[in-house]
Design an enzyme around this catalytic site. Structure first.
Site, PDB file in Angstrom:
ATOM      1  N   GLY A   1       0.818  -1.226   0.000  1.00  0.00           N
ATOM      2  CA  GLY A   1       0.000   0.000   0.000  1.00  0.00           C
ATOM      3  C   GLY A   1       0.840   1.259   0.000  1.00  0.00           C
ATOM      4  N   ALA A   2       1.858   1.289  -0.863  1.00  0.00           N
ATOM      5  CA  ALA A   2       2.766   2.440  -0.864  1.00  0.00           C
ATOM      6  C   ALA A   2       2.425   3.462  -1.947  1.00  0.00           C
ATOM      7  CB  ALA A   2       4.210   1.964  -1.029  1.00  0.00           C
TER       8      ALA A   2
ATOM      9  N   GLY B   1      -0.371   7.956   1.104  1.00  0.00           N
ATOM     10  CA  GLY B   1      -0.395   8.047   2.566  1.00  0.00           C
ATOM     11  C   GLY B   1       0.872   7.595   3.268  1.00  0.00           C
ATOM     12  N   ILE B   2       0.659   6.889   4.377  1.00  0.00           N
ATOM     13  CA  ILE B   2       1.755   6.496   5.270  1.00  0.00           C
ATOM     14  C   ILE B   2       2.736   5.539   4.566  1.00  0.00           C
ATOM     15  CG2 ILE B   2       2.243   5.297   7.459  1.00  0.00           C
ATOM     16  CD1 ILE B   2      -0.699   6.199   8.276  1.00  0.00           C
TER      17      ILE B   2
ATOM     18  N   ASP C   1      -2.450  -7.270  -5.178  1.00  0.00           N
ATOM     19  CA  ASP C   1      -3.826  -6.991  -4.761  1.00  0.00           C
ATOM     20  C   ASP C   1      -4.143  -7.922  -3.600  1.00  0.00           C
ATOM     21  OD1 ASP C   1      -6.476  -6.595  -4.345  1.00  0.00           O
ATOM     22  OD2 ASP C   1      -7.085  -6.835  -6.442  1.00  0.00           O
TER      23      ASP C   1
ATOM     24  N   ASN D   1       1.354  -2.608   5.499  1.00  0.00           N
ATOM     25  CA  ASN D   1       0.788  -1.281   5.755  1.00  0.00           C
ATOM     26  C   ASN D   1      -0.592  -1.067   5.131  1.00  0.00           C
ATOM     27  OD1 ASN D   1       0.941   1.892   5.963  1.00  0.00           O
ATOM     28  ND2 ASN D   1       0.685   1.408   3.789  1.00  0.00           N
TER      29      ASN D   1
ATOM     30  N   THR E   1      -8.626  -7.875   3.241  1.00  0.00           N
ATOM     31  CA  THR E   1      -7.504  -7.013   2.833  1.00  0.00           C
ATOM     32  C   THR E   1      -6.545  -6.782   4.003  1.00  0.00           C
ATOM     33  OG1 THR E   1      -9.071  -5.800   1.444  1.00  0.00           O
ATOM     34  CG2 THR E   1      -6.910  -4.780   1.789  1.00  0.00           C
TER      35      THR E   1
ATOM     36  N   SER F   1      -4.054  -0.061  14.317  1.00  0.00           N
ATOM     37  CA  SER F   1      -4.685   1.228  14.640  1.00  0.00           C
ATOM     38  C   SER F   1      -5.163   1.211  16.083  1.00  0.00           C
ATOM     39  CB  SER F   1      -5.877   1.447  13.708  1.00  0.00           C
ATOM     40  OG  SER F   1      -6.671   2.493  14.200  1.00  0.00           O
TER      41      SER F   1
ATOM     42  N   TYR G   1     -23.063  -6.343   9.396  1.00  0.00           N
ATOM     43  CA  TYR G   1     -21.830  -5.632   9.034  1.00  0.00           C
ATOM     44  C   TYR G   1     -21.904  -4.186   9.473  1.00  0.00           C
ATOM     45  CZ  TYR G   1     -18.071  -3.613   6.282  1.00  0.00           C
ATOM     46  OH  TYR G   1     -16.932  -2.945   5.899  1.00  0.00           O
TER      47      TYR G   1
HETATM   48  N1  LIG Z   1      -4.698   7.626   8.402  1.00  0.00           N
HETATM   49  C1  LIG Z   1      -4.931   7.355   9.677  1.00  0.00           C
HETATM   50  O1  LIG Z   1      -5.335   8.255  10.441  1.00  0.00           O
HETATM   51  C2  LIG Z   1      -4.687   5.970  10.221  1.00  0.00           C
HETATM   52  C3  LIG Z   1      -4.971   5.727  11.574  1.00  0.00           C
HETATM   53  C4  LIG Z   1      -4.762   4.444  12.093  1.00  0.00           C
HETATM   54  C5  LIG Z   1      -4.285   3.433  11.266  1.00  0.00           C
HETATM   55  N2  LIG Z   1      -4.038   3.691   9.943  1.00  0.00           N
HETATM   56  C6  LIG Z   1      -3.537   2.584   9.108  1.00  0.00           C
HETATM   57  O2  LIG Z   1      -2.438   3.015   8.347  1.00  0.00           O
HETATM   58  C7  LIG Z   1      -2.354   2.232   7.143  1.00  0.00           C
HETATM   59  C8  LIG Z   1      -2.112   3.157   5.965  1.00  0.00           C
HETATM   60  O3  LIG Z   1      -3.259   3.967   5.800  1.00  0.00           O
HETATM   61  P1  LIG Z   1      -3.231   5.438   5.161  1.00  0.00           P
HETATM   62  O4  LIG Z   1      -3.832   6.342   6.159  1.00  0.00           O
HETATM   63  O5  LIG Z   1      -1.900   5.752   4.607  1.00  0.00           O
HETATM   64  O6  LIG Z   1      -4.340   5.258   4.011  1.00  0.00           O
HETATM   65  P2  LIG Z   1      -4.224   5.284   2.402  1.00  0.00           P
HETATM   66  O7  LIG Z   1      -3.577   6.535   1.966  1.00  0.00           O
HETATM   67  O8  LIG Z   1      -5.608   4.982   1.910  1.00  0.00           O
HETATM   68  O9  LIG Z   1      -3.277   4.049   2.081  1.00  0.00           O
HETATM   69  C9  LIG Z   1      -3.742   2.733   2.060  1.00  0.00           C
HETATM   70  C10 LIG Z   1      -3.054   2.009   0.948  1.00  0.00           C
HETATM   71  O10 LIG Z   1      -3.536   0.659   0.949  1.00  0.00           O
HETATM   72  C11 LIG Z   1      -3.676   0.261  -0.393  1.00  0.00           C
HETATM   73  N3  LIG Z   1      -4.638  -0.814  -0.585  1.00  0.00           N
HETATM   74  C12 LIG Z   1      -5.958  -0.795  -0.338  1.00  0.00           C
HETATM   75  N4  LIG Z   1      -6.514  -1.960  -0.728  1.00  0.00           N
HETATM   76  C13 LIG Z   1      -5.513  -2.720  -1.242  1.00  0.00           C
HETATM   77  C14 LIG Z   1      -5.453  -3.998  -1.830  1.00  0.00           C
HETATM   78  N5  LIG Z   1      -6.537  -4.756  -1.977  1.00  0.00           N
HETATM   79  N6  LIG Z   1      -4.255  -4.470  -2.240  1.00  0.00           N
HETATM   80  C15 LIG Z   1      -3.142  -3.725  -2.128  1.00  0.00           C
HETATM   81  N7  LIG Z   1      -3.130  -2.486  -1.600  1.00  0.00           N
HETATM   82  C16 LIG Z   1      -4.307  -1.996  -1.162  1.00  0.00           C
HETATM   83  C17 LIG Z   1      -4.168   1.510  -1.115  1.00  0.00           C
HETATM   84  O11 LIG Z   1      -3.893   1.363  -2.494  1.00  0.00           O
HETATM   85  P3  LIG Z   1      -4.917   1.816  -3.651  1.00  0.00           P
HETATM   86  O12 LIG Z   1      -4.472   3.204  -4.016  1.00  0.00           O
HETATM   87  O13 LIG Z   1      -4.729   0.827  -4.730  1.00  0.00           O
HETATM   88  O14 LIG Z   1      -6.301   1.795  -3.077  1.00  0.00           O
HETATM   89  C18 LIG Z   1      -3.355   2.596  -0.426  1.00  0.00           C
HETATM   90  O15 LIG Z   1      -2.151   2.843  -1.107  1.00  0.00           O
HETATM   91  C19 LIG Z   1      -3.650   1.428   7.060  1.00  0.00           C
HETATM   92  O16 LIG Z   1      -3.417   0.108   7.441  1.00  0.00           O
HETATM   93  C20 LIG Z   1      -4.551   2.127   8.069  1.00  0.00           C
HETATM   94  O17 LIG Z   1      -5.512   1.253   8.621  1.00  0.00           O
HETATM   95  C21 LIG Z   1      -4.222   4.938   9.404  1.00  0.00           C
END
Ligand SMILES: NC(=O)c1ccc[n+]([C@@H]2O[C@H](COP(=O)([O-])OP(=O)(O)OC[C@H]3O[C@@H](n4cnc5c(N)ncnc54)[C@H](OP(=O)(O)O)[C@@H]3O)[C@@H](O)[C@H]2O)c1
Length: 345
Positions: free
Chosen positions: A79-80, A83-84, A130, A153, A174, A202, A220
């Site tokens: 998931g690079a 975001g993070i 994926d 991630n 996922t 999280s 759900y």
């Molecule tokens: N942001 C927050 O405040 C927060 C807080 C607590 C925990 N987290 C955790 O931090 C992690 C990163 O989140 P983020 O905030 O950086 O969100 P993000 O920007 O949405 O990043 C998530 C990444 O996961 C990828 N992803 C989603 N579905 C996928 C799949 N089926 N196969 C491969 N990749 C997939 C996305 O790719 P696509 O572009 O292809 O969709 C995206 O690049 C997550 O695990 C989230 O739960 C975040």
């Protein structure tokens, strides 16, 4: 719930939220009961100025900077694309690691890898991954020849119940099952390199129900689904450490903090998510600050294997997260699902 609140009070975003609330009350009090006329305007300017400085300090949390040279080390980040994960990949490539990013769609993975190589002046390779498709996870793992650090991630929050290509509820599929399978496939290489496994969980895991079956076979709820999948990320790490710690594996779980402007809310347009997104603009970390605890777990000698981390140190998760019976049960359930869903591969 009282216990969850006690844990949450230690987080930068909670401190910032309380500070915002206190400031709103103070503002109302001063405007209506103390100030009048021209002084009001001056007061507003001063309060906003002081608020911004203090709030920035409260919400940022601790940072972690590594000077390690990761030359000869291979790191995988799922998931690079945004975001993070994107920020984590850039920072690791800057330290000279060979970074492999797992991103949906091969052309997109290559394009993002090129962007990241340019931004970091490093070596980033992109492969299709994926996590909702176990065949894709297997094909990704087959391309890997070496791995020192695996960063699980990627994550989603789905507003409505959806299913992966293998017929699993999508949030669990996922966030946990895809990563569980990937980790299983890469374990021999990780054992060979005395590798680290980092699961991005999280703080939301504290809302998971104690009697969860994880698979959401009946009703759900998006927040329940995500909190239980994030609990699974922690239990996975605990069990990995218990089973493979004596073979050199070091596994870590973490909360990155509340992080603004990531793409996490794109699949959930509910009013709850809208409020969280708006609030997060004021109380949350920047994406760079949000990558700090991941980098800490991936690189620091002070991070503790088998433990949950937040704000660049060991933190207290909910009591279910340290339930070893639950961790064993989840492992067995995950293995059963993987065996059943991948027997044709
Ligand atoms: N942001 C927050 O405040 C927060 C807080 C607590 C925990 N987290 C955790 O931090 C992690 C990163 O989140 P983020 O905030 O950086 O969100 P993000 O920007 O949405 O990043 C998530 C990444 O996961 C990828 N992803 C989603 N579905 C996928 C799949 N089926 N196969 C491969 N990749 C997939 C996305 O790719 P696509 O572009 O292809 O969709 C995206 O690049 C997550 O695990 C989230 O739960 C975040």
């Amino acid at each position: 719930m009282a216990f969850s609140l006690k844990i949450a009070l230690k987080e930068p975003e909670t401190k910032s939220a309380l500070f915002v609330f206190g400031n709103i009350l103070l503002f109302i009090f001063i405007i209506f009961f103390v100030h009048s006329g021209t002084y009001t305007f001056i007061y507003i300017i001063i309060q906003i100025f002081i608020f911004r400085i203090i709030n920035e300090r409260l919400r940022s949390g601790h940072s972690y900077t590594s000077t390690k040279n990761l030359n000869n080390q291979t790191v995988i980040v799922t998931g690079a694309a945004s975001g993070i994960g994107r920020m984590t990949a850039i920072e690791l490539a800057k330290l000279h690691a060979r970074v492999i990013v797992g991103i949906r769609n091969q052309m997109r993975a290559e394009r993002v890898a090129q962007e990241l190589s340019k931004e970091s002046n490093g070596n980033v390779i992109g492969y299709n991954l994926d996590l909702t498709d176990l065949a894709s996870v297997k094909a990704f793992a087959e391309k890997i020849d070496k791995v020192d650090i695996l960063i699980n991630n990627a994550g989603v929050i789905k507003e409505h119940k959806e299913f992966t290509k293998d017929g699993l509820e999508s949030t669990f599929g996922t966030n946990h099952i895809g990563h569980f399978y990937l980790t299983q496939l890469l374990l021999p290489l990780l054992i060979k390199s005395n590798g680290r496994i980092v699961n991005v969980s999280s703080q939301g895991h504290v809302y998971a129900k104690e009697n969860t079956d994880f698979i959401h076979s009946n009703s759900y709820d998006p927040f329940r689904a995500v909190s239980e999948s994030k609990l699974a990320n922690i239990l996975h790490v605990n069990e990995l450490q218990r089973r493979y710690g004596n073979q050199g594996i070091k596994a870590y779980s973490l909360h990155p903090g509340g992080v603004r402007t990531t793409g996490l809310s794109r699949d959930n347009k509910s009013y709850k998510m809208l409020i969280i997104s708006l609030l997060s603009k004021i109380i949350s970390k920047s994406i760079r600050q949000g990558a700090m605890t991941t980098l800490y777990c991936a690189l620091s000698d002070e991070a503790q294997p088998g433990k949950y981390h937040s704000n660049c140190r060991v933190a207290q998760p909910s009591s279910i997260a340290y339930d070893s019976k639950k961790a064993r049960e989840l492992w067995e359930l995950s293995e059963k699902i993987i065996n059943e869903k991948t027997k044709h591969l």
